[in-house]
Design an enzyme around this catalytic site. Structure first.
Site, PDB file in Angstrom:
ATOM      1  NE  ARG A  49      35.782  32.628  37.217  1.00 25.45           N
ATOM      2  CZ  ARG A  49      37.048  32.572  36.805  1.00 25.45           C
ATOM      3  NH1 ARG A  49      37.422  33.227  35.714  1.00 25.45           N
ATOM      4  NH2 ARG A  49      37.945  31.890  37.483  1.00 25.45           N
ATOM      5  CE  LYS A  74      36.976  34.016  41.955  1.00 27.40           C
ATOM      6  NZ  LYS A  74      36.555  32.679  42.390  1.00 27.40           N
ATOM      7  CG  HIS A 150      30.299  28.429  38.100  1.00 23.71           C
ATOM      8  ND1 HIS A 150      30.930  29.560  37.633  1.00 23.71           N
ATOM      9  CD2 HIS A 150      31.267  27.674  38.678  1.00 23.71           C
ATOM     10  CE1 HIS A 150      32.219  29.497  37.927  1.00 23.71           C
ATOM     11  NE2 HIS A 150      32.449  28.358  38.555  1.00 23.71           N
ATOM     12  NE  ARG A 153      35.045  28.746  35.849  1.00 27.10           N
ATOM     13  CZ  ARG A 153      36.189  29.216  35.360  1.00 27.10           C
ATOM     14  NH1 ARG A 153      36.273  29.567  34.087  1.00 27.10           N
ATOM     15  NH2 ARG A 153      37.246  29.358  36.131  1.00 27.10           N
ATOM     16  CG  HIS A 176      41.100  27.376  38.311  1.00 27.52           C
ATOM     17  ND1 HIS A 176      40.734  26.047  38.171  1.00 27.52           N
ATOM     18  CD2 HIS A 176      39.935  28.071  38.407  1.00 27.52           C
ATOM     19  CE1 HIS A 176      39.413  25.959  38.190  1.00 27.52           C
ATOM     20  NE2 HIS A 176      38.908  27.161  38.315  1.00 27.52           N
ATOM     21  CE1 TYR A 185      35.276  21.324  37.536  1.00 30.02           C
ATOM     22  CE2 TYR A 185      37.400  22.422  37.585  1.00 30.02           C
ATOM     23  CZ  TYR A 185      36.029  22.479  37.652  1.00 30.02           C
ATOM     24  OH  TYR A 185      35.396  23.675  37.842  1.00 30.02           O
TER      25      TYR A 185
END
Length: 195
Positions: A49, A74, A150, A153, A176, A185
């Site tokens: 990120r 994150k 982003h 990514r 995640h 994805y």
């Protein structure tokens, strides 16, 4: 690489935009600032990120083990991502040229690079590459575009999936918590579309 989502977002989760090889070449050829170039490079090849790129320290890149330690990502979570061996010589040279700062990319004063400046410089490069596509305006009347930092990514995750990398590895690599976040994805992977 994937379906383009140019409309205004709604309550349903929209598919992320990704860059194909030709677009990536156009983009990287348009980047004139070496810090922006190296920041984009590690974001693309490690799925970082923008905040993770800006706070990344040189000591967290283990060139010998080919790993990048992402600290305080994150949710304030740490993770380890693999560094492609093809990037090692370039990063070694970058560290030699940029030895005054503890940060992987930095300002002229050797401080941490600001996220908003990196984002702005990325947008300028997208514009110079001829890839600026307006999508929608927010409720605050801010213009949004198809490609942001982003997007690198998203491109990383889609590329891994197309190479047959296990979805659970991609989930861990991206940091995640929920596999459903990563499964998005699968909907834009050419490999799955061709089946």
């Amino acid at each position: 690489m994937g379906k383009m989502n140019f409309g205004r977002p709604n309550n349903a989760r929209s598919l992320p935009n990704v860059l194909n090889k030709k677009q990536l070449i156009q983009l990287f050829e348009s980047i004139t600032d070496s810090h922006v170039f190296m920041g984009c490079l590690i974001a693309l090849f490690c799925g970082l990120r923008i905040s993770e790129v800006c706070s990344l320290k040189k000591q967290d890149i283990d060139l010998e083990a080919e790993k990048v330690f992402v600290r305080g990502g994150k949710g304030d979570k740490d993770r380890i991502v693999m560094l492609p061996s093809s990037l090692k010589p370039l990063i070694e040279k970058w560290h030699r040229l940029n030895k005054e700062s503890e940060y992987y990319i930095n300002t002229i004063y050797n401080n941490q690079y600001a996220e908003n400046i990196l984002s702005k410089n990325f947008r300028n490069s997208v514009r110079k590459a001829g890839l600026e596509i307006k999508t929608f305006k927010t409720t605050n009347n801010q213009q949004r575009y198809a490609y942001s930092f982003h997007t690198l990514r998203h491109t990383y995750a889609t590329y891994l999936l197309e190479q047959g990398v296990d979805l659970y590895y991609i989930q861990r690599s991206l940091g995640h918590v929920d596999i459903h976040t990563t499964q998005i994805y699968a909907y834009i992977s050419n490999k799955d579309l061709q089946k």
